[in-house]
Each structure stands twice: as structure tokens, then as C-alpha cells.
Write a protein that holds these residues in place. Structure first.
Motif, PDB file in Angstrom:
ATOM      1  N   ILE A   8      14.418  10.570  26.123  1.00 25.05           N
ATOM      2  CA  ILE A   8      13.403  10.884  25.131  1.00 25.05           C
ATOM      3  C   ILE A   8      12.047  10.720  25.811  1.00 25.05           C
ATOM      4  CG2 ILE A   8      13.508   8.512  24.228  1.00 25.05           C
ATOM      5  CD1 ILE A   8      12.731   9.743  21.476  1.00 25.05           C
ATOM      6  N   ALA A   9      11.183  11.736  25.679  1.00 27.98           N
ATOM      7  CA  ALA A   9       9.913  11.754  26.400  1.00 27.98           C
ATOM      8  C   ALA A   9       8.893  12.590  25.650  1.00 27.98           C
ATOM      9  CB  ALA A   9      10.131  12.313  27.815  1.00 27.98           C
ATOM     10  N   GLU A  10       7.671  12.599  26.150  1.00 26.59           N
ATOM     11  CA  GLU A  10       6.641  13.498  25.618  1.00 26.59           C
ATOM     12  C   GLU A  10       6.833  14.901  26.168  1.00 26.59           C
ATOM     13  OE1 GLU A  10       4.448  12.969  23.361  1.00 26.59           O
ATOM     14  OE2 GLU A  10       4.499  10.783  23.154  1.00 26.59           O
ATOM     15  N   ARG A  11       7.326  14.981  27.401  1.00 30.35           N
ATOM     16  CA  ARG A  11       7.516  16.265  28.067  1.00 30.35           C
ATOM     17  C   ARG A  11       8.904  16.822  27.791  1.00 30.35           C
ATOM     18  NH1 ARG A  11       8.728  14.486  34.372  1.00 30.35           N
ATOM     19  NH2 ARG A  11       9.498  12.384  33.914  1.00 30.35           N
ATOM     20  N   SER A  12       9.104  18.078  28.146  1.00 34.14           N
ATOM     21  CA  SER A  12      10.441  18.657  28.063  1.00 34.14           C
ATOM     22  C   SER A  12      11.337  17.981  29.096  1.00 34.14           C
ATOM     23  CB  SER A  12      10.412  20.161  28.339  1.00 34.14           C
ATOM     24  OG  SER A  12      11.743  20.669  28.439  1.00 34.14           O
ATOM     25  N   PRO A 166      14.054  12.716  15.322  1.00 36.36           N
ATOM     26  CA  PRO A 166      13.614  13.324  16.571  1.00 36.36           C
ATOM     27  C   PRO A 166      12.907  12.366  17.513  1.00 36.36           C
ATOM     28  CG  PRO A 166      12.106  13.879  14.806  1.00 36.36           C
ATOM     29  CD  PRO A 166      13.235  13.137  14.176  1.00 36.36           C
ATOM     30  N   ASN A 167      12.751  11.120  17.091  1.00 31.40           N
ATOM     31  CA  ASN A 167      12.036  10.156  17.923  1.00 31.40           C
ATOM     32  C   ASN A 167      12.912   8.999  18.377  1.00 31.40           C
ATOM     33  OD1 ASN A 167       9.484  11.516  17.649  1.00 31.40           O
ATOM     34  ND2 ASN A 167       9.419  10.728  15.546  1.00 31.40           N
ATOM     35  N   GLU A 168      14.237   9.188  18.336  1.00 29.38           N
ATOM     36  CA  GLU A 168      15.101   8.099  18.783  1.00 29.38           C
ATOM     37  C   GLU A 168      16.412   8.622  19.367  1.00 29.38           C
ATOM     38  OE1 GLU A 168      16.504   5.487  15.642  1.00 29.38           O
ATOM     39  OE2 GLU A 168      16.234   7.072  14.164  1.00 29.38           O
ATOM     40  N   LEU A 169      16.898   7.848  20.301  1.00 29.00           N
ATOM     41  CA  LEU A 169      18.175   8.099  20.954  1.00 29.00           C
ATOM     42  C   LEU A 169      18.989   6.820  20.852  1.00 29.00           C
ATOM     43  CD1 LEU A 169      20.216   9.444  22.949  1.00 29.00           C
ATOM     44  CD2 LEU A 169      18.672   8.805  24.805  1.00 29.00           C
ATOM     45  N   ILE A 170      20.203   6.915  20.315  1.00 26.90           N
ATOM     46  CA  ILE A 170      21.068   5.753  20.158  1.00 26.90           C
ATOM     47  C   ILE A 170      22.137   5.790  21.242  1.00 26.90           C
ATOM     48  CG2 ILE A 170      22.562   4.444  18.619  1.00 26.90           C
ATOM     49  CD1 ILE A 170      19.679   4.721  17.623  1.00 26.90           C
ATOM     50  N   THR A 171      22.392   4.653  21.840  1.00 29.27           N
ATOM     51  CA  THR A 171      23.418   4.583  22.875  1.00 29.27           C
ATOM     52  C   THR A 171      24.261   3.327  22.688  1.00 29.27           C
ATOM     53  OG1 THR A 171      23.788   4.785  25.268  1.00 29.27           O
ATOM     54  CG2 THR A 171      22.001   3.332  24.565  1.00 29.27           C
ATOM     55  N   ILE A 184       7.498   5.270  31.777  1.00 30.01           N
ATOM     56  CA  ILE A 184       6.209   5.059  31.128  1.00 30.01           C
ATOM     57  C   ILE A 184       6.045   6.158  30.087  1.00 30.01           C
ATOM     58  CG2 ILE A 184       3.717   4.949  31.445  1.00 30.01           C
ATOM     59  CD1 ILE A 184       4.238   4.062  34.326  1.00 30.01           C
ATOM     60  N   GLY A 185       6.136   5.787  28.825  1.00 32.77           N
ATOM     61  CA  GLY A 185       6.086   6.771  27.759  1.00 32.77           C
ATOM     62  C   GLY A 185       7.336   7.620  27.665  1.00 32.77           C
ATOM     63  N   GLU A 186       8.419   7.164  28.286  1.00 31.81           N
ATOM     64  CA  GLU A 186       9.701   7.879  28.231  1.00 31.81           C
ATOM     65  C   GLU A 186      10.802   6.929  28.679  1.00 31.81           C
ATOM     66  OE1 GLU A 186       8.914  11.204  30.755  1.00 31.81           O
ATOM     67  OE2 GLU A 186       9.222  10.077  32.602  1.00 31.81           O
TER      68      GLU A 186
END
Length: 612
Positions: A8-12, A166-171, A184-186
Motif C-alpha cells: 500500500i503506497a501513495e504511488r502506483s 482502500p487504505n488498508e492491507l490485512i495480512t 516511508i509513506g508505504e
């Protein structure tokens, strides 16, 4: 075996996921896929075959997103098809999974009764449907996953995303390796830190049962429902040096890296012709109590353990048993006090070896027995290293080729160091013996370098194997396990049926296989068994067998009709297994290349076997 990348990041992160999958190709797989969350949609591409096929599909479709998961699949449930490739989707939930859900059929029956339709034959799809169903009773993706995990039996690592989150990834990690890459930010997840090294060298290693929630700026880890802290460790950037360079294949590169890898491994323990005082110093008290050794390993690592058995018993008079982990863990072995349990694994994540270790530890505690555990491993951050009392690292660097080469020979070097250390602690080996063996260890890289100079001669031998369908490897003493290892290498990458035998067993069955079409590879170091081995060679020739002999330069063995000889530099009998590994590796490599197989990623096999 299977690979997960997510982030998950700001960029693609589309290209990051693809590149991560490429860096996991060495693990073995048969299909690949990714899913991205973008504008309230799950964008998915899956392809059978190589990651390049997936990359081309993604380039054509132009899908992108800043939240996503990706996967390389090694088939367990269901054939290698696009429908069975990960990620799997249920509603707006997408899931990738390493491992095996053992109770998937029971869960599947329940879900079908609820009206869920399955589009694959995998065990993984049940997880997607279970999370989707749990979201009917909670708006929290994290809470939904928490409800699902107790229902799953088996080993698994999971990456889960949802369009409404859209702002989280669960693992989740349970019995299958998973790391978090801290940026940093990702933030990212992967089954192997190697996949993430181009974008971060800071990693958080999840423990068994951990569930984590990743956002762009935070990582929350939960164990047993409680928030916990896991340390972030910085990895040496040199670990990422895993390119083929000038070599055609990773395997060939790794064969040629063995002198340096062995030098690195022994340097951590030796000071001149003596063991360094600080080498495994913290284990000395426990080593002094040891009355026997139990080695547990799989595949090539098991062969390393077989050789160590000779060393432990011959050099320091310490009883040693060696067992295949997949058998050891299921036969209810007797756990004996004052035993050193040695687990050998290249990755430190081998499922059967790890399970055998954990079971041994539990049973020892239950019986109040004093046992010591030690891992010999190439990955400092692996589960086995973290879960044993002590560890001895093989400093081989990344090994990408599925067929192990430098990881094997460095395991042998490390095992010899362990033998010397225990012998020294227990006063069962003389100072003169230690000095002699350590001196020979220092010279070992040069001996191997000289052995590699016979590459062209071994290539000429390989040309005689291209049409063969069967092969025997014979060795005696410490080189019997090298015969097993040579046969394993040949069948792994050339697909020629090969068997390794103790040469003294010829008359007990294998001799029936020998005829004019049967190549027989002989390992003939200069040792006490050489004369007996020469008699075995005569037995083969009398039946029309064609001999391919790797013989000590002083052995007196010469080439003649149907007896091809490559002379190996002289080496002490005790260290000969390490040196004689090299020519059988080169032989297998060249035969595979000549037969046109996929040397680095042979069919049906995986580098890191993280499921049963």
C-alpha cells in the motif's frame, strides 16, 4: 514454493508487484496473478506459466493501483490453470495465500450450503468467501479476518484487500513465512524479503499467529487479540546481490561461488589453525552436557546430515542419528534428554523440518527433558533461527537455483565447524586434530577452485549422457551421501532417472540394472576404501557398464575403454565430500543444459518447500 507480494503506497505499485514476483520466481511456481484496488473496483489479471506472461497482460490492460496483492502459485489443490491462479475473489474481497488449508473441504461444503459458488478447485477460495461472509456482521476488514482465522486449520500466510477499505492491507501468518517491508509513506508484505529489497531494507518479521493491518503510514500487529510490537530490523543491502551476472544460469553462478561462500562460512569460526574463542561460546555449557546428536532435515540438507553423522562418530566419538524430517515428525520418536537436535535447512522455513523442531520442543518440555536445539541455515531471519536455542549460519549469500549447490557445501563446512567445537568443549578431539582439520578447511576454497578448472572435461562427459534414461551413482563412506546427492541433482534438473548407492551394496540388487546402456558414476577419493571401490568398479565393468569416474589425482585410476576419468585435486579423506560435490554438480548442470531443460526452475519443484 508459492510467493506473496503486496503493498500500500501513495504511488502506483503495479510494477513493484510484478518485479517482486520476478524476484520470487526461484521458489518454483506454475501460474501468477495480481489484484489492485482502484476507484472502488478489484482489477485482476492472472496467467498460467511465467511471470513474464502476467507482466505482458498487465501492460496490455494498463491496470494500476496503489493498493494490491500478487502471487506466484505452486499447485497443491487443482491443476495449474488460470481459474486456479491467485488472487481469488469473493464479492469485493481479494485474497492471496501460501500454504494449505487442511479443512477446506468441510469449509467449502458449509459455504456452498450458504449459496457461495466456487470458480476454482483450490483450498484458497474458501478464505475469500469466509471473509466476504464475515463482513456481513462487521464493517471492519480486520475484525472479519479475525473471525475467519480460528476456522482455518493448516499452514497459511494471507494477504487480503477489499474495495471498501482502500487504505488498508490485512495480512496473517500461521505456519508459512511472511515479512513486512517498512517504507516511508508505504508498506509492503512478502513471503521472502528478497522480493522487497529493491524498495526497502527494513523489515518486520511476523511471528506465528500474528495478524497485521498495514496502511501507508502505520503497521499494527495483533497476537491473540492483543496489540503487540515487533522489532524492525535493517538488512545488509549486499544480500540483494542475486543477479546472474556473466553466467547463463543461476545454478552455474552458484557452483562457481562455492570457494568464496565456504571461505565466508569458515571465517566466522576460525582464527589461524584454531577455532576462535568467541565461536558459539554461548553454547559451550549446553554442549558439554550433550550425549548424542539427532539431525533432522529434508532433501539435500538431509544428505549433509548423513555426512555429519560420519564426522560426529569418527572424529569425536559422539553418537549421531539422522532422519528425514517428514518421517521423524510423524513416527512418534523417543525424545531423549541431553541430546542436541540439529535442524538443517537452506531457507530455515522448510515445513516438515520446522514442524519436527516444534514438536520435539513441545514433547521435551512436557516430559521435563533437557534438550538443546540448533539450526544450520542460510537465512539469519528465518523461523528456525529464531526458534532454536542456537544457530550457525552458512554465509552462502542468496541461492536462487532450485537445485542446491553452494548452500549444500557451506552446510557441510558449518557442520564440520560444529563437530570441532563440540569435540573441543567435550575434550574428545586433540588440539593436533583440530589444527590439522582447520588448516585443511583454510585450503579448501583453493582445492574447489582447482576442481572447477575441470569444467570442460566434465562437459565432455555430459555429452555422453544426453540420450540416457537411467544412471547409477556409487560412493563409499562419507562419499556415499554424495552419491545420493549426485543422483538427486541429476534427476532434479535433467529428468534422468538416477539412483545413488553405497558401492558395497552393488551385489545386493543394483547390479541387476547394469548393462551396456547404464552409465555409472563413481566417486573415488584417496581414502581407506579406495581398494574396495576399485573392486566395485571391476564388478560394473564385468557386466558391461560404462564408468564415469571422479578420482583423486593420486588414486592410480586411469581412463580406458568405457572408463572415463576426471582427476580431482588431492584432498584429505575427511573433507573429500565437500570437494566431490562439485564435479557431480557440474555434471548434472551440463547434462541438463544439453537436454534443454529449465535448469534454474525445474518442473514440479520449488526452492523453499513451505507446505507438506
Amino acid at each position: 514454493m508459492c510467493g506473496i507480494v503486496g503493498g500500500i503506497a501513495e504511488r502506483s505499485i503495479t510494477n513493484i508487484l510484478i518485479e517482486g514476483l520476478k524476484r520470487l520466481e526461484y521458489r518454483g511456481y506454475d501460474s501468477a496473478g495480481l489484484a489492485l484496488i482502484n476507484a472502488g473496483q478489484v482489477l485482476r489479471e492472472r496467467r498460467v506459466g511465467k511471470v513474464i506472461n502476467l507482466a505482458e497482460a498487465v501492460e496490455t490492460s494498463h491496470i494500476s493501483g496503489s493498493l494490491g496483492i500478487a502471487h506466484t502459485r505452486w499447485a497443491t489443490h487443482g491443476k495449474p490453470t488460470e481459474e486456479n491462479a491467485h488472487p481469488h475473489i469473493s464479492g469485493n474481497v481479494a485474497v492471496v495465500h501460501n500454504g494449505i488449508i487442511e479443512n477446506y473441504q468441510e469449509l467449502k461444503d458449509d459455504l456452498e450450503a450458504l449459496g457461495y459458488v466456487f470458480t476454482s478447485q483450490t483450498d484458497t477460495e474458501v478464505v475469500a468467501h469466509l471473509v466476504n461472509d464475515a463482513l456481513k456482521s462487521t464493517p471492519s476488514l480486520l475484525e472479519a479476518v479475525r473471525q475467519v482465522v480460528p476456522q482455518l486449520k493448516g499452514a497459511y500466510a494471507l494477504g487480503i484487500v477489499h474495495t471498501d477499505h482502500p487504505n488498508e492491507l490485512i495480512t496473517v501468518r500461521e505456519g508459512s513465512p511472511l515479512v513486512i517491508g517498512v517504507g516511508i509513506g508505504e508498506n509492503f508484505i512478502s513471503s521472502d524479503q528478497l522480493a522487497l529489497l529493491p524498495i526497502t531494507n527494513r523489515f518486520m518479521y511476523l511471528e506465528e499467529g500474528d495478524i497485521a493491518r498495514l496502511t501507508r503510514t502505520s503497521i499494527e500487529v495483533f497476537a491473540n487479540g492483543n496489540r503487540v510490537e515487533r522489532p524492525v530490523k535493517e538488512l545488509d543491502a549486499t544480500v540483494s546481490n542475486a543477479s546472474k551476472g556473466e553466467y547463463k544460469h543461476y545454478m552455474l553462478k552458484e557452483i562457481y561461488e562455492q570457494p568464496e561462500a565456504i571461505q565466508q562460512t569458515i571465517s566466522q569460526a576460525l582464527n589461524g589453525n584454531a577455532l576462535r574463542p568467541d565461536f558459539l561460546k554461548n553454547a559451550e555449557v549446553d554442549f558439554s552436557k550433550i550425549q548424542q546428536i539427532q539431525i533432522i532435515a529434508c532433501g539435500t540438507s538431509y544428505h549433509a546430515g548423513m555426512i555429519a553423522k560420519y564426522w560426529f562418530e569418527q572424529l569425536i566419538d559422539l553418537p549421531c542419528q539422522v532422519e528425514i524430517a517428514s518421517e521423524f515428525r510423524y513416527r512418534s520418536p523417543v525424545i531423549v534428554g541431553n541430546t542436541l537436535y540439529v535442524c538443517i535447512s537452506q531457507s530455515g522455513e522448510t515445513a516438515d523440518t520446522l514442524a519436527a523442531l516444534r514438536d520435539t520442543q513441545k514433547r521435551a518440555v512436557a516430559k521435563g527433558l533437557d534438550v538443546v536445539t540448533l539450526t544450520i541455515c542460510n537465512v539469519a531471519t528465518s523461523s528456525m533461527v529464531r526458534e532454536t536455542n542456537y544457530s550457525l549460519l552458512t554465509l552462502a549469500g542468496p541461492e536462487i537455483g532450485v537445485a542446491s549447490t553452494k548452500a549444500f557445501t557451506t552446510q557441510l563446512a558449518a557442520l564440520m565447524l560444529l563437530v570441532l567445537k563440540i569435540g573441543q568443549v567435550k575434550n574428545s578431539i586433540s588440539t593436533e586434530q583440530v589444527e590439522q582439520i582447520t588448516s585443511e578447511l583454510w585450503h579448501l576454497p583453493k582445492v574447489i577452485l582447482n576442481t572447477l578448472q575441470h569444467n570442460d572435461s566434465i562437459l565432455r562427459l555430459a555429452e555422453l549422457f544426453t540420450e540416457k534414461q537411467h544412471c547409477l551413482f556409487l560412493g563409499r563412506g562419507t562419499n556415499f551421501p554424495i552419491a545420493l546427492e549426485g543422483a538427486l541433482k541429476l534427476k532434479e534438473i535433467s529428468y534422468i532417472h538416477a539412483e545413488g548407492y553405497a558401492a558395497g551394496e552393488l551385489k545386493h540388487g543394483p547390479l541387476a540394472l547394469v548393462d551396456n546402456e547404464m552409465p555409472v558414476v563413481i566417486l573415488a577419493p584417496q581414502d581407506d576404501m579406495l581398494d574396495k571401490l576399485k573392486s566395485n568398479m571391476e564388478e560394473v565393468q564385468a557386466r558391461g557398464g560404462e564408468l564415469f569416474v571422479f578420482a583423486d589425482v593420486n588414486s592410480g585410476i586411469k581412463g580406458k575403454d568405457r572408463q572415463h576419468v576426471v582427476h580431482v585435486p588431492n584432498v584429505s579423506a575427511v573433507l573429500s565430500p565437500i570437494v566431490y560435490s562439485v564435479p557431480v554438480q557440474l555434471l548434472s548442470y551440463h547434462v541438463a543444459v544439453l537436454r534443454g531443460t529449465d535448469v534454474d526452475q525445474p518442473r514440479n519443484l520449488a526452492k523453499s518447500v513451505t507446505v507438506e
